[in-house]
Scaffold this active site. Structure first.
Site, PDB file in Angstrom:
ATOM      1  N   TYR A 486      36.274  17.978  41.282  1.00 42.19           N
ATOM      2  CA  TYR A 486      36.967  17.741  40.006  1.00 42.19           C
ATOM      3  C   TYR A 486      38.461  17.474  40.158  1.00 42.19           C
ATOM      4  O   TYR A 486      39.247  17.914  39.333  1.00 42.19           O
ATOM      5  CB  TYR A 486      36.741  18.899  39.027  1.00 42.19           C
ATOM      6  CG  TYR A 486      35.378  19.547  39.102  1.00 42.19           C
ATOM      7  CD1 TYR A 486      34.227  18.773  38.914  1.00 42.19           C
ATOM      8  CD2 TYR A 486      35.221  20.898  39.363  1.00 42.19           C
ATOM      9  CE1 TYR A 486      32.966  19.350  38.983  1.00 42.19           C
ATOM     10  CE2 TYR A 486      33.961  21.477  39.439  1.00 42.19           C
ATOM     11  CZ  TYR A 486      32.836  20.700  39.251  1.00 42.19           C
ATOM     12  OH  TYR A 486      31.585  21.266  39.323  1.00 42.19           O
ATOM     13  N   HIS A 487      38.859  16.698  41.155  1.00 45.02           N
ATOM     14  CA  HIS A 487      40.278  16.435  41.381  1.00 45.02           C
ATOM     15  C   HIS A 487      40.608  14.940  41.455  1.00 45.02           C
ATOM     16  O   HIS A 487      41.310  14.513  42.375  1.00 45.02           O
ATOM     17  CB  HIS A 487      40.743  17.111  42.677  1.00 45.02           C
ATOM     18  CG  HIS A 487      40.600  18.597  42.680  1.00 45.02           C
ATOM     19  ND1 HIS A 487      40.543  19.350  43.843  1.00 45.02           N
ATOM     20  CD2 HIS A 487      40.512  19.499  41.658  1.00 45.02           C
ATOM     21  CE1 HIS A 487      40.417  20.628  43.537  1.00 45.02           C
ATOM     22  NE2 HIS A 487      40.388  20.738  42.219  1.00 45.02           N
TER      23      HIS A 487
END
Length: 555
Positions: A486-487
Site C-alpha cells: 500500500y505504498h
C-alpha cells in the site's frame, strides 16, 4: 450547473496531505480555503450502515476491516501483472476524511536520510534531509519526549505499542542472532536494525491526518470542507488554473480559486485528475477525448510501490498468537481490556516488529524492510481472494519488502469519466535487481525464523516450504505469493527533465496557479512506510505556498 464556491485555495483530496494543507493554510484566518473530498466523513454517524465502518477507522486493529470495506475504501484493482503470474492486485485507498491515513496499518517510519539527499541530487532543490527534517519534527508529538531527532507538541501523535508479545520479543533477539542489530529508534540517526514499530496512535485510538490536523481546524470560518465531492476536472483560463469542477450528490458544482488549485489526491487520483483536465501525455488525452491543455508526458508515469512477500511459521502447540486472541472468549476479554484500558489486541497495528537490513553487505544502508507479527493469514484467501482472514492455529509471519524498487509502472485514464477507475499497471519485479532483492529478503526471513531465539516457539515453516530452496524457486514463490503493501508513489514526480511533472516548489510545469502536494511527487520511493513522509511533504508545501502568497506578483 449550480453552487459556485469561492476561496483563495481549493484543495482536492482530504488525505494525509490535504488535511495538513487545509489546517496550515487556514491558520490565522488570512486565507479562505475549500477542501474537496470524494469520500465521506470519518467520524461516527447516525447512519447505522456507515457507523460500523467509521467506528473501525478509529480502533487501531480496525484496519483489518477498513482495508476491505468499500464504504471507506476505493479498492482499486491493478491490471493483470506479468511479473506476478498475471495476477491482479487490490490497492486499498482511503475514501474518507483522512484518506489512507484513516485505513492504514498505523506504522510511523520516516525513511533514510539518504532518500531525501537522493531527491536533492535528482534536481529537487530544498528536499535534502537537512531541509525536510524540521518538517518531520514540526508534525510530530513524540510520546518518548523530544531529542536530537524528535519533537513534542506537533499534531501527529507517535507512540509505542501498548502491549508486547513474547514471540515478538524473541524475534528481536532472533534478528540480532541473524546479524540485524537491535535499534530502539529506526527513525533516528540510522535505520538499520530491529525494534517494535512506533505507531500513529493516541490514547489507544488512531491518529489519522484527519484527527491530527483537520478536525481541530474545521471550526474555523475560513475553512469549508465538502465531502462526497468527486472532482471532475481542473478549470483553466489559458494556462492558469482557476478552479475545480466537481459533482456532489448528483449535482455539478464549481470551486473557484483566487490564488491556487492544489491537488492532494495521492499517487492514483492526482495524475488521474490532471489527465482528465487535459494535463498529461497528449496522445493518451486525445485518445480519450480530453482537450489538451499541456502535453506533460510524465503525468501518471514513474509509478513505484513496495511489494511484500510472507514467510510463515506454525508455532508450537500452547503458544498463543494473535490468531487465537482474535477469536472466542479471548477476543471478548481483549474487547473489555480495550474498553477500560485502551490497551491490548484492539490497539494492534499491521506489524509488531520492524527490521531493516541489507541484501548485500557492501550497501551503504538497508534495502529490505520487514513487517513481523505473531499472526498468520490464510494465504490462499489473501492471495487469490484478497481476503484478510486469520488462521485458527498459532502462527508467525515474517514479511520482507524491497525498499527502493527499480521497476516502474503507470496510471492512465480509460475515459473522460472521472467516476471510472484509471488503469493501474504495477509492473512488479520487472527489474532484475528487484528480483535479486526479493530472493534475498526471503532468505533473510528464513534466517530470522530459524534463529535459536525462536526455537522455543516455532514448530515448522508453512510457506514457502521445503520445496522452495534455490534462488529460482524462491523467485517463483515471490512472484506467486506477494502483493502490495500500500505504498504507491511517484506519478507526478518532482524534479527536472522531460518526465518531471512538478518543480521543487511542487508547481505543475508550464502552468500557473496549480500544484500537486502528495506522495505522487516523490521522484523515488522512500525507504519505508509513506504516511509520515507524505505529511512532511504537505507541511513543507504549506510554507512554500504561504511564502509565495507574500511575494509580489511580477508585472
Amino acid at each position: 450547473m449550480t453552487g459556485i464556491i469561492e476561496a483563495d485555495y481549493v484543495i482536492v483530496g482530504a488525505g494525509s496531505a490535504g488535511c495538513v494543507l487545509a489546517a496550515r493554510l487556514s491558520e490565522g484566518g488570512k486565507f479562505k480555503v475549500v477542501l474537496l473530498e470524494a469520500g465521506g466523513d470519518d467520524r461516527p454517524t447516525k447512519n447505522l450502515g456507515q457507523f460500523a465502518s467509521n467506528l473501525m477507522i478509529h480502533i487501531p486493529v480496525g484496519y483489518s476491516s477498513t482495508l476491505k470495506d468499500p464504504k471507506v475504501n476505493w479498492l482499486y484493482q491493478t491490471e493483470p501483472d506479468p511479473g506476478t503470474g498475471g495476477r491482479t492486485h487490490v490497492w486499498p485507498r482511503g475514501k474518507v476524511l483522512g484518506g489512507s491515513s484513516s485505513i492504514n496499518g498505523l506504522l510511523y517510519i520516516r525513511g533514510q536520510h539518504a532518500d531525501y539527499d537522493g531527491w536533492r541530487q535528482l534536481g529537487c532543490e530544498g528536499w535534502g534531509w537537512d531541509d525536510v527534517a524540521p518538517y518531520f519534527r514540526r508534525a510530530e508529538h513524540q510520546e518518548r519526549g523530544g531529542c536530537d531527532w524528535h519533537a513534542t507538541g506537533g499534531p501527529l501523535n507517535v507512540s509505542d505499542v501498548t502491549t508486547k508479545h513474547p514471540v515478538s520479543d524473541a524475534v528481536i533477539e532472533a534478528c540480532e542472532q541473524a546479524g540485524i542489530p537491535r535499534n530502539d529508534d529506526v527513525n533516528g540517526s540510522s535505520q538499520e536494525g530491529a525494534t517494535y514499530y512506533q505507531l500513529t496512535v493516541k490514547n489507544g485510538q488512531r491518529c489519522s491526518a484527519a484527527v491530527a490536523y483537520l478536525h481541530p481546524a474545521m471550526t474555523r470560518p475560513n475553512l469549508k470542507v465538502e465531502t462526497n465531492a468527486l472532482a471532475g476536472r481542473v478549470l483553466f483560463e489559458g494556462r492558469r488554473a482557476t478552479g475545480v469542477e466537481f459533482t456532489q450528490n448528483g449535482v455539478k458544482r464549481v470551486a473557484m480559486a483566487r490564488a491556487e488549485v492544489i491537488l492532494a489526491g495521492g499517487a492514483i487520483n492526482s495524475p488521474q485528475l490532471l489527465q482528465l483536465s487535459g494535463v498529461g501525455p497528449a496522445e493518451l488525452l486525445i485518445r480519450n477525448g480530453v482537450p489538451v491543455i499541456a502535453d506533460l508526458p510524465g503525468v501518471g508515469e514513474n509509478l513505484q510501490d513496495h511489494y511484500v512477500m510472507s514467510v510463515r511459521y506454525r508455532l508450537k502447540a500452547g503458544v498463543v498468537s494473535v490468531n487465537e486472541q482474535s477469536k472466542g472468549g479471548r477476543l471478548a476479554g481483549e474487547a473489555l481490556r480495550y474498553l477500560f484500558q485502551r490497551k491490548g489486541l484492539l490497539t494492534l497495528s499491521a506489524a509488531h516488529i520492524a527490521a531493516f537490513c541489507k541484501s548485500r553487505p557492501d550497501l551503504v544502508g538497508p534495502d529490505i524492510q520487514f513487517h513481523i507479527l505473531p499472526a498468520t493469514m490464510d494465504l490462499d484467501k489473501l492471495v487469490n481472494e484478497q481476503k484478510m482472514e486469520l488462521e485458527d492455529l498459532p502462527g508467525l509471519t515474517i514479511a520482507p519488502c524491497q525498499l527502493r524498487p527499480e521497476s516502474r509502472g503507470h496510471i492512465r485514464i480509460k475515459s473522460a469519466d472521472p467516476a471510472e477507475y484509471p488503469s493501474i499497471f504495477a509492473n512488479y519485479l520487472a527489474d532484475p535487481l528487484d528480483q535479486e532483492v526479493a530472493v534475498a529478503g526471503l532468505k533473510w526471513a528464513r534466517k530470522i525464523g530459524e534463529a535459536p531465539a525462536l526455537s522455543p516457539y516455532v514448530d515448522s515453516e508453512i510457506n514457502p516450504g521445503g520445496e522452495f530452496r534455490t534462488d529460482s524457486q524462491l523467485l517463483d514463490y515471490a512472484r506467486l505469493s506477494g502483493s502490495t503493501i500500500y505504498h504507491p508513489v511517484g506519478t507526478c514526480q518532482m524534479g527536472h527533465g522531460p518526465m518531471a511533472v512538478v518543480d521543487a516548489q511542487l508547481r505543475v510545469r508550464g502552468l500557473d496557479g496549480l500544484r500537486v502536494v502528495d506522495a505522487s511527487v516523490m521522484p523515488r520511493l522512500v525507504s519505508g512506510n509513506t504516511n509520515a513522509p507524505t505529511i512532511m511533504i504537505a507541511e513543507k508545501a504549506s510554507d512554500m505556498i504561504r511564502e509565495a502568497a507574500r511575494a509580489p506578483v511580477a508585472a
